[in-house]
Design a protein around this motif. Structure first.
Motif, PDB file in Angstrom:
ATOM      1  N   ALA A 284      71.387  56.163 -30.336  1.00 51.07           N
ATOM      2  CA  ALA A 284      71.727  55.108 -31.302  1.00 51.07           C
ATOM      3  C   ALA A 284      70.936  53.832 -31.039  1.00 51.07           C
ATOM      4  O   ALA A 284      70.778  52.995 -31.941  1.00 51.07           O
ATOM      5  CB  ALA A 284      73.226  54.831 -31.254  1.00 51.07           C
ATOM      6  N   ASP A 285      70.420  53.674 -29.819  1.00 53.55           N
ATOM      7  CA  ASP A 285      69.653  52.471 -29.473  1.00 53.55           C
ATOM      8  C   ASP A 285      68.140  52.701 -29.511  1.00 53.55           C
ATOM      9  O   ASP A 285      67.363  51.810 -29.140  1.00 53.55           O
ATOM     10  CB  ASP A 285      70.047  51.995 -28.069  1.00 53.55           C
ATOM     11  N   CYS A 286      67.710  53.888 -29.943  1.00 58.57           N
ATOM     12  CA  CYS A 286      66.271  54.142 -30.073  1.00 58.57           C
ATOM     13  C   CYS A 286      65.680  53.271 -31.178  1.00 58.57           C
ATOM     14  O   CYS A 286      66.356  52.959 -32.179  1.00 58.57           O
ATOM     15  CB  CYS A 286      66.014  55.615 -30.371  1.00 58.57           C
ATOM     16  N   ARG A 287      64.426  52.900 -31.035  1.00 57.70           N
ATOM     17  CA  ARG A 287      63.777  52.033 -32.023  1.00 57.70           C
ATOM     18  C   ARG A 287      63.675  52.729 -33.377  1.00 57.70           C
ATOM     19  O   ARG A 287      63.863  52.096 -34.420  1.00 57.70           O
ATOM     20  CB  ARG A 287      62.379  51.637 -31.536  1.00 57.70           C
ATOM     21  N   PHE A 288      63.421  54.025 -33.360  1.00 61.14           N
ATOM     22  CA  PHE A 288      63.250  54.754 -34.615  1.00 61.14           C
ATOM     23  C   PHE A 288      64.442  55.690 -34.836  1.00 61.14           C
ATOM     24  O   PHE A 288      64.872  56.401 -33.915  1.00 61.14           O
ATOM     25  CB  PHE A 288      61.949  55.560 -34.595  1.00 61.14           C
ATOM     26  N   HIS A 293      62.832  61.825 -29.014  1.00 57.09           N
ATOM     27  CA  HIS A 293      63.025  61.648 -27.570  1.00 57.09           C
ATOM     28  C   HIS A 293      61.977  62.436 -26.780  1.00 57.09           C
ATOM     29  O   HIS A 293      62.302  63.102 -25.791  1.00 57.09           O
ATOM     30  CB  HIS A 293      64.442  62.054 -27.144  1.00 57.09           C
ATOM     31  N   GLU A 294      60.736  62.336 -27.213  1.00 50.23           N
ATOM     32  CA  GLU A 294      59.647  63.030 -26.534  1.00 50.23           C
ATOM     33  C   GLU A 294      58.629  62.044 -25.972  1.00 50.23           C
ATOM     34  O   GLU A 294      58.500  61.901 -24.770  1.00 50.23           O
ATOM     35  CB  GLU A 294      58.988  64.036 -27.479  1.00 50.23           C
ATOM     36  N   ARG A 295      57.938  61.320 -26.882  1.00 47.95           N
ATOM     37  CA  ARG A 295      56.954  60.333 -26.408  1.00 47.95           C
ATOM     38  C   ARG A 295      57.034  59.022 -27.186  1.00 47.95           C
ATOM     39  O   ARG A 295      56.189  58.140 -27.017  1.00 47.95           O
ATOM     40  CB  ARG A 295      55.536  60.905 -26.542  1.00 47.95           C
ATOM     41  N   GLU A 296      58.053  58.895 -28.023  1.00 43.98           N
ATOM     42  CA  GLU A 296      58.135  57.737 -28.912  1.00 43.98           C
ATOM     43  C   GLU A 296      58.338  56.425 -28.142  1.00 43.98           C
ATOM     44  O   GLU A 296      59.066  56.379 -27.141  1.00 43.98           O
ATOM     45  CB  GLU A 296      59.288  57.905 -29.911  1.00 43.98           C
ATOM     46  N   GLU A 297      57.690  55.373 -28.636  1.00 41.63           N
ATOM     47  CA  GLU A 297      57.857  54.043 -28.053  1.00 41.63           C
ATOM     48  C   GLU A 297      59.250  53.517 -28.403  1.00 41.63           C
ATOM     49  O   GLU A 297      59.737  53.694 -29.516  1.00 41.63           O
ATOM     50  CB  GLU A 297      56.771  53.098 -28.597  1.00 41.63           C
ATOM     51  N   GLY A 298      59.876  52.891 -27.452  1.00 35.79           N
ATOM     52  CA  GLY A 298      61.199  52.322 -27.698  1.00 35.79           C
ATOM     53  C   GLY A 298      62.315  53.349 -27.677  1.00 35.79           C
ATOM     54  O   GLY A 298      63.398  53.094 -28.213  1.00 35.79           O
ATOM     55  N   CYS A 299      62.092  54.507 -27.047  1.00 44.21           N
ATOM     56  CA  CYS A 299      63.119  55.558 -26.987  1.00 44.21           C
ATOM     57  C   CYS A 299      64.113  55.238 -25.871  1.00 44.21           C
ATOM     58  O   CYS A 299      63.761  55.205 -24.680  1.00 44.21           O
ATOM     59  CB  CYS A 299      62.482  56.915 -26.747  1.00 44.21           C
ATOM     60  N   ALA A 300      65.356  55.024 -26.242  1.00 43.07           N
ATOM     61  CA  ALA A 300      66.391  54.691 -25.262  1.00 43.07           C
ATOM     62  C   ALA A 300      66.737  55.891 -24.382  1.00 43.07           C
ATOM     63  O   ALA A 300      67.145  55.727 -23.230  1.00 43.07           O
ATOM     64  CB  ALA A 300      67.643  54.198 -25.987  1.00 43.07           C
ATOM     65  N   VAL A 301      66.567  57.082 -24.906  1.00 44.67           N
ATOM     66  CA  VAL A 301      66.874  58.292 -24.137  1.00 44.67           C
ATOM     67  C   VAL A 301      65.860  58.470 -23.014  1.00 44.67           C
ATOM     68  O   VAL A 301      66.218  58.733 -21.860  1.00 44.67           O
ATOM     69  CB  VAL A 301      66.891  59.532 -25.061  1.00 44.67           C
TER      70      VAL A 301
END
Length: 363
Positions: A284-288, A293-301
């Motif tokens: 829920a706190d991921c940027r996108f 949840h693999e290589r994305e920027e801003g991934c909270a996981v």
């Protein structure tokens, strides 16, 4: 024995009346399937236990394997030959359904048990202990509508049971975890809230994890055959070969099922997010919003994995299971379209309940 002892109550009476309200001068009686032996069933009725089999007309209305009666189902019966055997003409709507995909490449649903209140997910505290496998069982449990409880058996074989409990609790947030030992008689009191009068519990787990021993221990009698663990790998030998339902001294109803050498998930109805609730909360706190949840920027996981708040193996299992469920869902959609097209050509479609009702009315 009476059907009340097997869980018949006001809720089921209301479902029965709803299904049969349009029928007149019919002699159907309710019963619960207490033994599933393939083509025949053992059924508990108001007058005792008997053998049952499907009515021919009902059999022809069942298009999917998941529509067939299963252990724990409440059914409509026509008693024959003075109660010597019965014919099943309908199945009452289920309140919970524990199912999986059948083993192999066949895309069919297999009902493990139905109308279960609590599902005991069993894992032994020896070489059978496997957190990643339990995560898969939890998805099946949450999808079923039953309340999952994790039982870690053979605690007498484990020197660090407390650490194993803590490890399992981290992988199953919000789920009760108990270590028990049938050999030493430890932990039975913790299970009493789940096996009270009228409550149905089912056991599931890998082959040889101690389910049949649990049934015997909780019942105080030798209801199921058991075998000792193998010396080579500390695993129990597969014993139970069919599904059966038993009454416990505390008034509860327990279902023992054959061990699963593999668990292929059938579908996801929110079970993935519940089983991996910590990952869902972090997401829920991921940027996108569509973060994988693999290589994305801003991934909270991924940030939680980096700082040690989330175990990487848990995330990897989440990704793997998510992809498996998506693939299974795509196969189901294709199969349903194919089946629907064939049914349209063959005959007008009708709903499951209308089919059962027509079968009851024509009897």
């Amino acid at each position: 024995m009476t059907i009340v002892q097997y869980g018949w109550n006001e809720t089921w009476m209301n479902k029965w009346n709803e299904l049969h309200q349009s029928l007149e001068n019919k002699t159907f009686v309710p019963g619960r399937i207490v033994g599933d032996f393939g083509s025949k069933y053992r059924v508990m009725t108001e007058t005792g236990e008997t053998w049952g089999e499907l009515a021919g007309r009902l059999r022809h209305t069942l298009t999917d394997s998941g529509d067939y009666p299963a252990i724990g189902d409440w059914v409509s019966l026509a008693m024959m030959d003075g109660g010597e055997h019965a014919v099943i003409h309908g199945v009452l709507p289920r309140q919970s359904v524990i199912s999986r995909k059948v083993a192999g490449n066949t895309n069919e649903e297999q009902i493990v048990a139905s109308n279960v209140d609590t599902l005991f997910l069993v894992s032994a505290l020896n070489d059978d202990f496997n957190v990643r496998r339990m995560e898969r069982y939890l998805i099946m449990a949450w999808n079923s509508g039953a309340n999952p409880v994790i039982l870690l058996t053979k605690a007498d074989l484990c020197d660090d049971a407390e650490s194993k409990i803590a490890e399992m609790e981290r992988a199953a947030p919000g789920v009760a975890v108990y270590a028990v030992s049938a050999l030493l008689g430890d932990g039975r009191d913790k299970l009493l809230p789940y096996i009270g009068s009228g409550q149905t519990v089912a056991l599931t787990g890998s082959s040889g994890c101690g389910k049949s021993t649990l049934v015997n221990w909780l019942s105080g009698a030798t209801l199921q055959l058991t075998q000792d663990v193998r010396e080579g790998d500390s695993r129990g030998r597969h014993t139970t070969t069919h599904r059966e339902l038993f009454i416990l001294p505390d008034g509860g109803i327990i279902v023992d099922t054959p061990g699963m050498r593999e668990l292929q998930l059938w579908e996801d109805e929110g079970g993935l997010d519940l089983a991996f609730g910590d990952i869902s909360s972090l997401a829920a706190d991921c940027r996108f919003s569509d973060c994988r949840h693999e290589r994305e920027e801003g991934c909270a996981v991924l940030a939680a994995v980096s700082n040690g708040a989330l175990e990487e193996k848990r995330l990897l299992n989440y990704r793997k299971t998510q992809k498996e469920l998506l693939y299974q869902s795509s196969k189901e959609v294709k199969q349903k379209r194919k089946t629907a097209a064939a049914a349209t050509k063959a005959a007008p479609s009708r709903s499951r309940n209308s089919g059962w009702r027509r079968e009851l009315e024509e009897y």
